[in-house]
Write an enzyme that holds these catalytic residues in place. Structure first.
Site, PDB file in Angstrom:
ATOM      1  N   TRP A 105      12.990  12.623 -15.843  1.00  0.00           N
ATOM      2  CA  TRP A 105      13.371  13.938 -16.384  1.00  0.00           C
ATOM      3  C   TRP A 105      14.834  13.971 -16.819  1.00  0.00           C
ATOM      4  CZ3 TRP A 105      13.413  18.320 -12.090  1.00  0.00           C
ATOM      5  CH2 TRP A 105      14.317  17.998 -11.082  1.00  0.00           C
TER       6      TRP A 105
ATOM      7  N   THR B  80      11.365   9.957  -7.168  1.00  0.00           N
ATOM      8  CA  THR B  80      12.777  10.159  -7.463  1.00  0.00           C
ATOM      9  C   THR B  80      13.016  10.409  -8.947  1.00  0.00           C
ATOM     10  OG1 THR B  80      13.305   8.623  -5.672  1.00  0.00           O
ATOM     11  CG2 THR B  80      15.065   9.129  -7.241  1.00  0.00           C
ATOM     12  N   GLU B  81      13.726  11.498  -9.251  1.00  0.00           N
ATOM     13  CA  GLU B  81      14.093  11.853 -10.626  1.00  0.00           C
ATOM     14  C   GLU B  81      12.881  11.936 -11.562  1.00  0.00           C
ATOM     15  OE1 GLU B  81      16.941  12.893 -10.916  1.00  0.00           O
ATOM     16  OE2 GLU B  81      18.133  11.922  -9.355  1.00  0.00           O
ATOM     17  N   LEU B  82      11.742  12.265 -10.990  1.00  0.00           N
ATOM     18  CA  LEU B  82      10.479  12.338 -11.739  1.00  0.00           C
ATOM     19  C   LEU B  82      10.170  11.038 -12.484  1.00  0.00           C
ATOM     20  CD1 LEU B  82       9.974  15.924 -13.250  1.00  0.00           C
ATOM     21  CD2 LEU B  82       8.918  14.897 -11.248  1.00  0.00           C
TER      22      LEU B  82
ATOM     23  N   ARG C 274       6.232  13.483  -5.474  1.00  0.00           N
ATOM     24  CA  ARG C 274       7.191  13.618  -6.563  1.00  0.00           C
ATOM     25  C   ARG C 274       8.148  12.450  -6.447  1.00  0.00           C
ATOM     26  NH1 ARG C 274      12.935  13.871  -7.640  1.00  0.00           N
ATOM     27  NH2 ARG C 274      13.300  15.413  -9.258  1.00  0.00           N
TER      28      ARG C 274
END
Length: 412
Positions: free
Chosen positions: A313, A146-148, A144
């Site tokens: 995201w 960072t911050e999507l 995943r």
């Protein structure tokens, strides 16, 4: 059987002092506010990490493994667990031992390194992967970012590092690829399936359903929301109805863990909602909870997703503007990565670690000048009086670090 994939993000940055003036450059090499970091960590632990994790442990035991969750805990947060309250880390270790929690890999320093230095990105991802293995005994197979932040290129890099699954935002620009008429106006148009990144059939791509996720993460305690109050019965019915349509298979609910007790206080009923929701899903529906590493055992891919440009995201735009949308942010990002070569040439462990902490995405988020609908969200997370204060402090800190590197390099 249709599935629910619950994923929680845990991150706490090492915050800088709110005052670090130009006149301190060359004289003061202490940049971070340890007192503030400890205070915020203890508050969030009391409100969220401890009660929410204890609740999840109870639910896992109560339902004999049917409730399954996943977490991505940044290296910065893990360091604070160990520094400020190791008992919190023990709770997560107990959860892992239950067999009902998966721990994902991400960039150790919760950075935007891929956008500026793929080499640094790989180092941070591998460091985080190693740390998770050492702490929990699990070799992460799911990544995943960072911050999507996601793109085809990021997926390829993750695949080359050995990851089998990757998470991304179900942004409207993605959904338009999958909608026959280009409609992305509501949850009926969302693709409830498993996909793969473009050209990577051996890798699974899980898309976050941002509408259902944000119903909890952002709207749960919003009294002006037309669906307020959100009850477990109502929410469970929404999910069941969405997955009752033919060929719909999975809903990915991704959110910050701090949703449960910090962003929404316990007085709002958020923890009781989580308990009732899990109970309702298991006792009253045919849905099952799964972890990302289990998706390929339950579902087949339904095609590939092409994401040539970076998405995230954050905010309505789902792009990088939360961290690199104005000239201050771009300047600060260029400053920190400009000294990478000198940092690595110096090869000082402590200075390198400090430089990497300064890459944490939060520092640039504090400099955001975005307003209107996204403004309240930015203000909530910003402990600086203004974005300009955040920028000035950050520049002074990086300038001091640069001077320190020069001095150390000249030392015999």
């Amino acid at each position: 059987m249709a599935s629910l994939c619950f994923y929680f993000q845990i991150h706490q940055p090492f915050r800088l002092k709110t005052k670090y003036s130009f006149f301190e450059i060359g004289n003061n090499h202490i940049y971070e506010d340890d007192s503030l970091n400890k205070s915020i960590f203890n508050k969030v632990s009391k409100n969220c990490y401890i009660p929410a994790t204890k609740l999840i442990l109870d639910l896992v035991e109560k339902f004999k493994g049917k409730f399954r969750v996943s977490f991505s805990i940044s290296g910065a947060a893990l360091e604070q667990f160990q520094q400020f309250d190791p008992s919190v880390l023990d709770l997560f270790k107990n959860l892992y031992q239950s067999g009902c929690a998966e721990f994902l890999a991400e960039t150790y320093y919760h950075s935007l390194a891929f956008l500026f230095s793929p080499e640094e990105f790989r180092h941070q991802a591998e460091k985080h992967k190693k740390t998770i293995t050492e702490l929990f005994g699990e070799n992460p197979v799911t990544f995943r970012n960072t911050e999507l932040v996601y793109s085809n290129a990021i997926a390829l890099e993750a695949k080359n590092m050995g990851f089998k699954n990757i998470l991304a935002e179900g942004a409207d620009k993605i959904l338009r690829q999958l909608s026959a008429d280009g409609n992305t106006s509501d949850n009926h148009s969302f693709p409830y399936k498993l996909y793969c990144p473009k050209g990577l059939p051996d890798m699974n791509l899980l898309l976050r359903n941002y509408r259902f996720s944000d119903d909890i993460a952002f709207r749960f305690s919003e009294k002006k929301w037309k669906e307020y109050p959100l009850t477990a019965e109502k929410y469970t019915k929404w999910l069941s109805d969405a997955l009752s349509i033919t060929q719909r298979e999975i809903i990915n609910l991704f959110m910050d863990y701090e949703t449960f007790g910090e962003h929404h206080s316990s007085e709002t009923g958020i923890l009781k909602f989580l308990e009732d929701f899990v109970s309702a899903v298991i006792n009253e529906t045919d849905l099952e909870f799964i972890m990302p590493k289990e998706v390929s055992q339950k579902h087949k891919q339904s095609g590939e997703i092409d994401v040539p440009d970076n998405i995230s995201w954050a905010d309505k735009e789902r792009d990088l503007s939360a961290w690199a949308g104005n000239s201050m942010q771009k300047s600060a990002l260029n400053m920190i990565y400009k000294i990478e070569k000198n940092i690595k040439k110096l090869d000082d462990k402590d200075i390198t670690h400090l430089w990497r902490r300064l890459q944490t995405s939060d520092h640039f988020y504090y400099m955001s000048t975005k307003g209107f609908q996204d403004g309240d969200v930015h203000k909530y997370f910003n402990y600086f009086t203004t974005p300009y204060d955040a920028y000035i402090v950050y520049c002074n800190v990086v300038n001091d670090l640069s001077e320190l590197i020069k001095k150390r390099s000249l030392s015999p």
